[in-house]
Scaffold this motif. Structure first.
Motif: not given
Lengths: 338, 328
Positions: A295, A299, A332-337, B246, B250-254, B256-257, B287
């Motif tokens: 992902p 990004h 990118l923040n809201k769409v979940s992987v 998440d 309140d958003q997707s955690l990756f 880098d964040n 992946f």
């Protein structure tokens, strides 16, 4: 092409990147993106204020890639035939016709640099569209092909007088639109002011090693990268959701302050746009020495490959630069992987 | 001339004074056939001391044609006297309710006296007799009186002067001291209520991070802690953990964040290394299919990681010794 070759090419790609970073200060991210576009065989549009180094950056890349390099300045009186030929009276007093910038290098044309593209008329954009999409041109009862052509163009968003908005169809032909912003770092800004090395653009570019990359092998290399780098079903699902979110952001709870997201988008990313995004994501994975897309690879190129393709409601079009950045971040923040 | 004015003034003043000092006893007694009286006095006759109240209830029936002159009733604040001497007993409250019928009028008069005197020895005291006056409207100048009998009792010292020995002070003639516990009870109830509210607030504040169940990672840990190792279960727990992260930020955690997560809940700083490992595992699983994973080892690691996330969620500090790596 073997894995070893891909590894060698990757090293070459990173060397190219390092070479450009030597002469262009504080633009590591745009340089990585342009490198990506070169290996993904896509056209690049740079967008930024006047004097930020867009032209210098593109000229540096053109020098390092090698092959035929042509350049034209966008002006309001530029006509499509100015790209193809020009006529003049020769010393013998007879009229002569010479090839224009597009035809001059023939099949070896590797970089066509269109400076200030938004100053040219839509007729010129139209011709360019065909060359960018089909890499062919009909002229003098003949078909010309440009298999290695990459178009670099730039435009500045500040000036509105005597400019033409690039239509969405033309924008869609560009693989990436990359914003060039001067980093607000005192040390870098100080160097730009006081290091005289950066005051003479042509001399600066001459420091870049010329013809580092064999331009006529890039197409083959690109296909190889696209065939080698894999994606999983989880990533495909994620990409699909990102695409859907560009069409209906409100369904993914995408919210932008002061914007009605239900009315914002008239048309989301095109299939060509998403396929270009995936091409770039594969190159990103390759440049990061991976064999699968993550992902994070998406990004890294999402905003630059998608944002310029979105057609906004005219109410919001004047704030495109600002809104599109917020929109892509929020998607990118809201769409979940998972 | 001045002397005349002075004389007139003295005359007017003395006449009003004389009228105000009018002795009620000078009026003739009313014929008892016109009056029915029922007085309810306290049973306690001794043991009164300073501050105590005495309640009297007088039920008075006056037959027609007579009427009670209500101005002749005792006035609140009036202090009882005996032979001109203050007795230290004054009227605190008076409550009059009147019911008028064709043949008679009935008055229920509730009197509340308070004692303001005390003594080192027991001494007699009384609520002296009152004289209520009545008038016959047919003969308005012929006012008559009725005597309300006195109530005698004894005022007792608060303690026996000198050495106090309770066993020697068990007089059967003195009633017990009753303290009104209602205000104290109310204070205790109010304090308990405040204490309860404060306790609930503390439970809410600390409970958010400590023992309250059904928080994101509590659910994940409870759901998966007994799961068996398998590729499907591993995917499930990783997905649940991702969803947990998440929802927390309140958003997707990756990867880098991750700093965003730590900013939201600084306890996650203690397992930052584990978080990076988690993303490495997640990437490998979802992946990068060419990476082979040992499901048993992975399952144990993920359950332990879920436990650590639960601890961080509860603002507890994970012991660095408990953080283990995983090889793949």
């Amino acid at each position: 092409m073997s894995d070893q070759n891909l590894t060698d090419w990757r090293k070459l790609g990173l060397k190219l990147e390092a070479e450009i970073n030597k002469v262009i200060l504080g633009q590591e991210a745009p340089i990585r993106l342009i490198t990506n576009a070169i290996f993904a065989r896509g056209h690049v549009l740079l967008e930024g204020d006047v004097g930020v180094g867009k032209t210098t950056l593109l000229k540096a890349f053109a020098r390092s890639i090698g092959g035929g390099y042509e350049r034209i300045e966008g002006t309001i009186d530029l006509m499509p035939n100015d790209l193809i030929y020009h006529t003049y009276l020769g010393e013998d007093g007879k009229p002569h016709v010479d090839e224009g910038p597009i035809l001059k290098s023939g099949e070896d044309l590797s970089i066509f640099f269109f400076n200030e593209i938004n100053r040219a008329r839509p007729q010129v954009h139209s011709l360019l569209l065909r060359i960018m999409a089909e890499k062919t041109l009909s002229a003098f009862n003949q078909e010309f092909a440009f298999p290695h052509l990459t178009v670099f163009a730039d435009r500045n968003q500040v000036e509105r007088e005597e400019t033409f908005e690039i239509p969405s169809a033309a924008r869609d032909r560009f693989m990436m639109e990359i914003p060039i912003i001067i980093p607000q770092v005192d040390k870098l800004m100080n160097r730009l002011i006081f290091d005289t090395k950066f005051h003479d653009g042509d001399k600066l570019i001459s420091e870049v090693t010329p013809n580092m990359i064999k331009f006529d092998q890039l197409n083959k290399l690109s296909s190889e990268i696209q065939n080698t780098i894999k994606s999983t079903s989880a990533l495909e699902k994620y990409s699909l959701n990102l695409w859907k979110a560009t069409k209906n952001p409100e369904k993914y709870n995408v919210k932008i302050s002061g914007i009605d997201t239900e009315r914002l988008i008239i048309s989301g990313a095109s299939p060509r746009g998403i396929s270009m995004m995936m091409k770039c994501a594969r190159v990103s994975a390759w440049l990061n020495n991976r064999t699968s897309i993550l992902p994070e690879d998406i990004h890294a190129i999402f905003h630059e490959t998608i944002a310029h393709r979105l057609v906004f409601n005219p109410v919001y079009e004047l704030r495109r630069t600002e809104i599109s950045r917020e929109l892509s971040n929020e998607i990118l923040n809201k769409v979940s992987v998972t | 001339m001045h002397k005349i004015y002075l004389f007139i003034c003295i005359l007017i003043f003395s006449s009003t004074t004389i009228l105000a000092y009018e002795d009620p006893r000078k009026f003739p007694d009313i014929d008892p056939i016109y009056i029915d009286i029922d007085i309810l006095d306290p049973d306690q006759k001794v043991g009164y001391t300073v501050g105590d109240y005495i309640f009297r209830e007088i039920n008075l029936t006056v037959r027609k044609p007579f009427k009670l002159i209500e101005e002749s009733l005792p006035i609140v604040g009036y202090e009882k006297r005996y032979r001109g001497q203050l007795l230290g007993i004054s009227l605190k409250e008076i409550d009059i309710s009147k019911e008028t019928k064709d043949e008679y009028s009935n008055y229920l008069i509730k009197l509340k006296y308070q004692i303001f005197t005390n003594s080192v020895t027991a001494k007699p005291a009384s609520i002296t007799a009152d004289y209520y006056r009545f008038i016959n409207p047919n003969e308005p100048k012929k006012i008559q009186k009725f005597r309300i009998p006195e109530f005698t009792f004894a005022i007792s010292p608060i303690a026996i002067f000198g050495d106090v020995k309770v066993e020697n002070d068990m007089s059967p003639y003195r009633g017990p001291f009753f303290l009104d516990k209602t205000p104290d009870e109310n204070k205790i109830k109010f304090s308990l209520l405040i204490l309860l509210i404060i306790s609930l607030m503390f439970v809410y504040i600390y409970g958010r991070y400590t023992w309250l169940p059904n928080r994101t990672f509590s659910i994940v840990y409870r759901k998966f802690k007994k799961q068996k190792a398998s590729a499907v279960n591993t995917k499930k727990i990783i997905t649940a953990l991702h969803t947990g992260f998440d929802s927390l930020i309140d958003q997707s955690l990756f990867e880098d964040n991750i700093p965003l997560l730590i900013k939201k809940n600084s306890s996650f700083k203690h397992i930052e290394k584990e978080l990076h490992t988690f993303f490495k595992i997640s990437r490998a699983l979802f992946f990068q299919k060419h990476i082979k994973l040992d499901q048993d080892e992975l399952n144990i690691w993920l359950i332990n990681f879920a436990l650590h996330c639960r601890m961080c969620e509860r603002k507890l500090i994970v012991n660095p010794k408990d953080i283990k790596g995983i090889s793949f």
